[in-house]
Design a protein around this motif. Structure first.
Motif, PDB file in Angstrom:
ATOM      1  N   LYS A  84       0.845  -1.181   0.000  1.00 50.66           N
ATOM      2  CA  LYS A  84       0.000   0.000   0.000  1.00 50.66           C
ATOM      3  C   LYS A  84       0.889   1.243   0.000  1.00 50.66           C
ATOM      4  O   LYS A  84       1.774   1.381   0.823  1.00 50.66           O
ATOM      5  N   GLY A  85       0.639   2.142  -0.898  1.00 50.32           N
ATOM      6  CA  GLY A  85       1.439   3.346  -1.007  1.00 50.32           C
ATOM      7  C   GLY A  85       2.433   3.317  -2.139  1.00 50.32           C
ATOM      8  O   GLY A  85       2.936   4.369  -2.538  1.00 50.32           O
ATOM      9  N   GLU A  86       2.731   2.114  -2.676  1.00 51.94           N
ATOM     10  CA  GLU A  86       3.647   2.015  -3.806  1.00 51.94           C
ATOM     11  C   GLU A  86       2.875   2.174  -5.120  1.00 51.94           C
ATOM     12  O   GLU A  86       1.648   2.109  -5.163  1.00 51.94           O
ATOM     13  N   SER A  87       3.626   2.361  -6.182  1.00 49.37           N
ATOM     14  CA  SER A  87       3.012   2.565  -7.489  1.00 49.37           C
ATOM     15  C   SER A  87       2.399   1.265  -8.002  1.00 49.37           C
ATOM     16  O   SER A  87       2.753   0.165  -7.560  1.00 49.37           O
ATOM     17  N   ASP A  88       1.480   1.410  -8.951  1.00 49.11           N
ATOM     18  CA  ASP A  88       0.839   0.228  -9.528  1.00 49.11           C
ATOM     19  C   ASP A  88       1.840  -0.630 -10.286  1.00 49.11           C
ATOM     20  O   ASP A  88       1.747  -1.865 -10.283  1.00 49.11           O
ATOM     21  N   ALA A  89       2.809   0.022 -10.941  1.00 46.55           N
ATOM     22  CA  ALA A  89       3.815  -0.738 -11.684  1.00 46.55           C
ATOM     23  C   ALA A  89       4.675  -1.577 -10.751  1.00 46.55           C
ATOM     24  O   ALA A  89       5.016  -2.728 -11.060  1.00 46.55           O
ATOM     25  N   LEU A  90       5.016  -1.030  -9.587  1.00 43.22           N
ATOM     26  CA  LEU A  90       5.836  -1.785  -8.633  1.00 43.22           C
ATOM     27  C   LEU A  90       5.055  -2.952  -8.048  1.00 43.22           C
ATOM     28  O   LEU A  90       5.597  -4.051  -7.866  1.00 43.22           O
ATOM     29  N   GLU A 137       2.603  -4.550  -9.543  1.00 41.31           N
ATOM     30  CA  GLU A 137       2.451  -5.541 -10.593  1.00 41.31           C
ATOM     31  C   GLU A 137       3.743  -6.331 -10.794  1.00 41.31           C
ATOM     32  O   GLU A 137       3.717  -7.547 -11.011  1.00 41.31           O
ATOM     33  N   GLN A 138       4.886  -5.652 -10.700  1.00 43.88           N
ATOM     34  CA  GLN A 138       6.163  -6.348 -10.829  1.00 43.88           C
ATOM     35  C   GLN A 138       6.394  -7.302  -9.664  1.00 43.88           C
ATOM     36  O   GLN A 138       6.964  -8.385  -9.837  1.00 43.88           O
ATOM     37  N   SER A 139       5.928  -6.934  -8.494  1.00 44.15           N
ATOM     38  CA  SER A 139       6.082  -7.824  -7.338  1.00 44.15           C
ATOM     39  C   SER A 139       5.282  -9.106  -7.543  1.00 44.15           C
ATOM     40  O   SER A 139       5.758 -10.204  -7.228  1.00 44.15           O
ATOM     41  N   ARG A 140       4.059  -9.001  -8.096  1.00 43.90           N
ATOM     42  CA  ARG A 140       3.266 -10.200  -8.373  1.00 43.90           C
ATOM     43  C   ARG A 140       3.935 -11.063  -9.440  1.00 43.90           C
ATOM     44  O   ARG A 140       3.971 -12.288  -9.331  1.00 43.90           O
ATOM     45  N   ARG A 141       4.437 -10.410 -10.451  1.00 42.97           N
ATOM     46  CA  ARG A 141       5.091 -11.151 -11.529  1.00 42.97           C
ATOM     47  C   ARG A 141       6.367 -11.824 -11.025  1.00 42.97           C
ATOM     48  O   ARG A 141       6.646 -12.987 -11.346  1.00 42.97           O
ATOM     49  N   TRP A 142       7.143 -11.104 -10.218  1.00 44.31           N
ATOM     50  CA  TRP A 142       8.423 -11.626  -9.717  1.00 44.31           C
ATOM     51  C   TRP A 142       8.200 -12.809  -8.786  1.00 44.31           C
ATOM     52  O   TRP A 142       8.888 -13.831  -8.881  1.00 44.31           O
ATOM     53  N   LEU A 143       7.246 -12.684  -7.879  1.00 41.20           N
ATOM     54  CA  LEU A 143       6.953 -13.785  -6.962  1.00 41.20           C
ATOM     55  C   LEU A 143       6.381 -14.988  -7.701  1.00 41.20           C
ATOM     56  O   LEU A 143       6.636 -16.136  -7.328  1.00 41.20           O
ATOM     57  N   GLY A 144       5.596 -14.743  -8.738  1.00 39.21           N
ATOM     58  CA  GLY A 144       5.097 -15.853  -9.537  1.00 39.21           C
ATOM     59  C   GLY A 144       6.192 -16.584 -10.274  1.00 39.21           C
ATOM     60  O   GLY A 144       6.160 -17.814 -10.392  1.00 39.21           O
ATOM     61  N   GLN A 145       7.195 -15.848 -10.749  1.00 41.09           N
ATOM     62  CA  GLN A 145       8.334 -16.492 -11.396  1.00 41.09           C
ATOM     63  C   GLN A 145       9.143 -17.320 -10.413  1.00 41.09           C
ATOM     64  O   GLN A 145       9.643 -18.396 -10.758  1.00 41.09           O
TER      65      GLN A 145
END
Length: 715
Positions: A344-350, A352-360
């Motif tokens: 909460k408080g971070e950008s939408d791009a960050l 989204e990258q966190s979801r993608r990174w953890l999924g990888q």
């Protein structure tokens, strides 16, 4: 304005501007801070911490209440779509299925779902090594050679949990092997449900003692045929394991480094000399053994060689602990998909990258499938922030200008577990200024503060302190979830792991390092995930350029921002001056309280040698300097202290270091050493307390307690 401690009221001066000669003013309103009673000043500090945590808990409950009532329709009403116009209606659709079958289907209940009525703690003490050797006297090289060849007295382990204590059998040798299981009952005021067990703050204490026999016949009053040999025990070190760690992990096993006194009177720590031309010591060269492993360090901190020597000289114990029956924790291992990425408080791009990174990472290899990687942490306001935002170069405290001094200063901040009223504190990470103002913090706060100090040293002294600083997210072998600090020298590439809570350092190749299950490294700009099968530091590589070993958060597909993310830490830390007057009051109060408590526990006439205590004050200053890494205590210094204390007497005791939490806590730790429980009828004691003040009301406390015996009674 002059004022006195004995009067409750004070008359204003006739030369005052108000000219109120007939008015008396309550001294409590005008009394300066340094004249307030000691307990009142300590209570003010405690109340400030308690009020702060109460406000945090109230805000957290308000947020939880807001989330609870912000429901959507789909959360309340759940119904299936009936596509009546997509397919023809059949006769079966008009009749709903039966609610319950006539014959019930019983399903197997998962393990741990049933709450047992009773529970027990099982601790198996396996072995220990590097037990110091007793050396009561140093008269000649021949006597010393005989002491080296002689085996130490019997060593036993004592396990204490809640109100129960169990003792293992005594085994002789410097590396005793017990392989004995000790069974201790577990009692709780509530139930044995997972929710109650997770809130348990009890500690499992494992202590090592040496059993000694002494003859008390010379004290008189015994018959000729009366047995006058009594058993006495000497404290060598201890280890604390939180019960919650054993419960969450199911079991805790491994080799642990004991907490031992910085100076143990009458004992020597043996350093293994592997050279072929080893010879016994002489009177000119005291010995290859030493009384303490602390050395004088440079500004850049201890080297790998010095840390290896300290690890070789430290007392270590191997044990395993579990609970019976085994009660599983349903939230012990979160699923990879439930890792913390809702920042909460971070950008939408960050996000989204966190979801993608953890999924990888969940599909990277077999080692990362079930690992939970942390890339964010909440603050006290409930906002989750990207972990690199917590790291920032911040100004150092006054007179703190080396790696060892920074580690010692941070270790003086009490931990949450030392405060009972913090047991329900929020899991959010405090800022560095908050823990300095409150004088309390968790393992994560200690690690972040120490890492920021190391970053400042690296920028201020790049030649001597230049290093890459990382937060190490993982688990502690005896503490569960933990955060450590990794300092990797830029010149030599040596990796040293720091435990910010205790101020101890370990080489990355040391198997006794408490860090385990390392999953993530964090620096000021990036986060790295561990892809290696191994999670112990001595089996890993910390070369982050190896892509098969570490996966960075930022990549070519998602490059780091051109402007680094701003830190959530304060721009500059504010420090208060050391309170020397309060340190003197604490010193006097501690010494008097410990003396009275020891007399109450012994229930017999107990005398303290005041002359010895006066001579030991300067020695405690040397011990504090050794903690700061600016002085090395040699064997000659310790031998001089022994000569001052002994003077024809037998003696035993040690110097113990504490960070100040409260007076009762320090008294309890001194009583746990059981030095005062000697059975010698003519025993006397020497007690000296020294308190060293630091900024922001942090205090380094040294307590030295010795028991003295007449030299005619050999034991």
């Amino acid at each position: 304005m002059p004022c006195s401690r004995t009067f409750q009221n004070v008359l204003l001066s006739q030369n005052s501007q108000e000219q109120c000669n007939h008015i008396f003013v309550n001294i409590k309103e005008l009394r300066p801070a340094d004249l307030q009673p000691l307990h009142d000043r300590l209570n003010v500090m405690k109340n400030r911490r308690r009020n702060f945590v109460t406000e945090i808990k109230a805000a957290e409950q308000s947020r939880q209440k807001g989330r609870k009532h912000s429901w959507s329709t789909d959360d309340v009403v759940q119904e299936q779509k009936f596509d009546i116009f997509m397919r023809p209606i059949s006769f079966v659709d008009l009749f709903p299925p039966r609610r319950r079958n006539l014959r019930q289907n019983f399903s197997n209940r998962p393990s741990g779902a049933k709450v047992p009525r009773s529970c027990r703690l099982l601790v198996k003490v396996i072995s220990a090594r590097n037990i110091p050797r007793r050396c009561d006297e140093r008269t000649s090289a021949a006597n010393l050679r005989q002491e080296m060849e002689a085996e130490p007295n019997s060593i036993f382990a004592q396990v204490s949990f809640q109100s129960s204590t169990k003792i293992s059998r005594a085994v002789s040798g410097s590396a005793p092997v017990w392989k004995q299981a000790l069974d201790l009952p577990f009692s709780t005021s509530g139930s044995l449900s997972p929710a109650d067990l997770r809130q348990n703050l009890d500690l499992v204490k494992i202590s090592i003692f040496e059993e000694n026999e002494l003859d008390v016949r010379s004290s008189g009053g015994y018959y000729d045929d009366e047995y006058t040999i009594v058993s006495d025990k000497r404290y060598l070190g201890h280890l604390l394991i939180p019960f919650r760690t054993i419960y969450r992990n199911g079991s805790t096993d491994g080799s642990f480094r004991l907490i031992s006194p910085d100076f143990l009177l009458g004992y020597e720590y043996q350093i293994q000399n592997k050279s072929k031309d080893q010879r016994p010591p002489s009177s000119d060269h005291p010995s290859n053994n030493q009384y303490s492993s602390r050395k004088k360090y440079k500004r850049g901190g201890p080297t790998v060689v010095q840390l290896a020597q300290e690890s070789e000289a430290s007392i270590q114990i191997k044990l395993a602990a579990t609970i019976c029956p085994l009660i599983s924790d349903p939230v012990k291992t979160p699923k990879p998909s439930q890792s913390c990425y809702c920042m909460k408080g971070e950008s939408d791009a960050l996000r989204e990258q966190s979801r993608r990174w953890l999924g990888q990472l969940s599909k990277e290899n077999r080692s990362t499938i079930m690992r939970s990687f942390q890339i964010s942490a909440p603050d006290v306001n409930g906002n989750n922030w990207f972990l690199p935002r917590y790291l920032k170069c911040q100004n150092l405290p006054p007179s703190i200008d080396s790696v060892q001094k920074c580690a010692h200063f941070v270790s003086l901040i009490p931990d949450f577990q030392d405060r009972q009223f913090f047991k329900e504190a929020t899991d959010g990470w405090f800022s560095n200024q908050q823990i300095l103002d409150l004088q309390v913090g968790g393992r994560s706060e200690h690690a972040v503060l120490l890492a920021n100090y190391f970053l400042s040293l690296s920028d201020a002294f790049p030649e001597t302190c230049g290093a890459n600083i990382y937060l190490v997210i993982g688990e502690g072998i005896s503490e569960g979830n933990a955060v450590y600090v990794l300092r990797r020298c830029r010149q030599s590439g040596d990796a040293i792991i720091w435990d910010a809570k205790t101020g101890s350092a370990y080489t990355a190749c040391d198997p006794s390092c408490p860090a385990r299950n390392i999953t993530t490294l964090v620096d000021c700009e990036n986060v790295y995930a561990n892809l290696l099968p191994a999670t112990s530091p001595h089996l890993m590589t910390f070369d982050l350029s190896i892509r098969k070993a570490w996966k960075p958060f930022y990549s070519e597909r998602f490059p780091p921002p051109t402007v680094p993310l701003p830190s959530i830490q304060e721009a500059s830390l504010s420090y208060t001056e050391p309170d020397h007057d309060l340190a003197i009051e604490l010193q006097d109060e501690l010494q008097e309280t410990i003396r009275m408590e020891l007399r109450r526990c012994r229930r017999r006439p107990t005398s303290f040698k005041g002359d010895i205590s006066t001579r030991l004050l300067s020695f405690l200053e040397h011990l504090e300097d050794s903690r700061l890494g600016i002085r090395e205590l040699t064997d000659t210094d310790y031998l001089n202290i022994q000569s001052v204390i002994n003077r024809g007497r037998k003696s035993f005791g040690g110097s113990f270091h504490f960070s100040f939490t409260d007076i009762d806590g320090i008294v309890a730790k001194i009583k746990a050493t059981e030095i005062h429980q000697t059975k010698h009828p003519d025993a006397e004691f020497a007690l000296v307390v020294r308190v060293f003040p630091y900024c922001n009301n942090l205090f380094s406390v040294w307590v030295t307690l010795f028991s003295l015996f007449p030299s005619l009674n050999h034991f």
